[in-house]
Design an enzyme around this catalytic site. Structure first.
Site: not given
Length: 374
Positions: A154, A157, A211, A324
């Site tokens: 992720s 992202k 997320s 993140k």
């Protein structure tokens, strides 16, 4: 039919809050002093000094209005309980960094011997690939397998959000989730449902903070030209930043073919940290929690209470400007962040930890050591 719940107003005045307190899930409370004191244990490094207290200064940030094509205060009316969440805007001074260009693909070296500062960074890390870069000097101050290409989960992202903001699409436009948004390369936990309606801005917040994979899928699907055009844009953006070890196959990171290296992710994070148009990424990725009011004509409106996936952001112990996390089996546990410790910006990239605690232990050790550098 929509439910008969009273209308309410969310004022979306977006900001980043560093070292902020969040109370009762109603508002982000800004530390207006922009100064806080963090006590860091150093017993593992120096038996004679168990702890020290350091003042860490956070640079406050404002929303860049041209990015979201809106006035400073946007008002969005939905059917939901009457609750107002207000996010207040401080003033932002951009991080001063050395620009990352396509010619800088070999900027960071994985050789410890080529950088004397490694001798002053006495830690070991469990993550498979690690990069720590001082943004004031552009120097790699800790590295481990930084050019090894691997799945990044992720962390992808962040690039998804960059492409959305680059596109100039209306962030207030309402997007309805469809069944295919909830289907990905792998089964992933989510509380989102087909028929849920949120603005593009809210989906971006949900994607970066919580997320949520369906949010990433819907954002890519509604891109000009469709989903495939969005994935091409992600790869083109990576190439423009000199991320030659990076490739994307989906917008969420569930696909293990989303691959990059620690050195490439430093370039991505440097761009996010230094370019004002990515202010929204800084704001949204560091929100500790948020209550999303989701409209759904068939299933009814509801509240989705969400927390940031980073335990460091939730705790608020360090000034973190971008963050993140990521995890799939092929990638291991990952996290990327930009932080200001002692008012010095740095990028930290951790990839491929075997356990979540290993990732966070590495991150905390690095942040502690950054506080003690000269």
């Amino acid at each position: 039919m929509r439910s008969n719940l009273k209308k309410y107003t969310i004022q979306l005045t977006m900001l980043m809050t560093v070292g902020a307190a969040y109370q009762n899930a109603q508002a982000f409370i800004v530390d207006n002093s922009h100064q806080k004191t963090v006590t860091l244990s150093r017993s593992q490094f120096s038996p004679s000094q168990s702890s020290s207290t350091y003042a860490v200064t956070a640079t406050p940030i404002t929303e860049i209005n041209q990015v979201i094509k809106a006035e400073p205060t946007q008002t969005i009316t939905r059917h939901a309980p009457k609750v107002v969440q207000t996010i207040t805007k401080p003033t932002y001074t951009p991080v001063t960094t050395t620009p990352v260009t396509a010619q800088a693909s070999s900027q960071f070296s994985s050789s410890y011997a080529q950088n004397d500062s490694f001798e002053n960074f006495p830690i070991t890390t469990e993550s498979s690939s690690v990069a720590v870069v001082d943004l004031q000097t552009g120097k790699l101050i800790y590295g481990k397998n930084i050019d090894h290409q691997r799945s990044i989960a992720s962390v992808s992202k962040v690039m998804t959000a960059m492409v959305i903001l680059d596109s100039g699409l209306d962030m207030r436009e309402e997007i309805t989730l469809i069944a295919s948004d909830l289907v990905g390369a792998k089964k992933a936990s989510t509380k989102l449902k087909a028929g849920d309606r949120m603005s593009r801005s809210e989906l971006t917040l949900l994607m970066l903070m919580k997320s949520e994979n369906p949010a990433a899928k819907a954002l890519a699907r509604t891109y000009t030209g469709g989903y495939d055009a969005f994935i091409r844009a992600m790869n083109q953006k990576a190439y423009s930043l000199g991320m030659y070890q990076t490739s994307f196959a989906d917008s969420s990171g569930l696909n293990p073919n989303n691959k990059s290296s620690a050195s490439d992710l430093v370039k991505m994070m440097t761009a996010v940290s230094s370019q004002p148009r990515y202010q929204t990424i800084r704001n949204f990725s560091t929100a500790p929690s948020y209550d999303f009011y989701i409209a759904n004509d068939i299933l009814g409106d509801r509240v989705l209470k969400s927390n940031n996936t980073s335990r460091l952001v939730r705790a608020g112990a360090y000034p973190i400007g971008v963050s993140k996390t990521g995890y799939i089996r092929e990638a291991g546990y990952c996290v990327v962040m930009e932080t200001h410790v002692n008012n010095r910006p740095a990028i930290v990239v951790l990839l491929g930890a075997k356990a979540s605690n290993s990732r966070w232990n590495d991150a905390e050790n690095i942040l502690t050591e950054l506080a003690y550098r000269n």
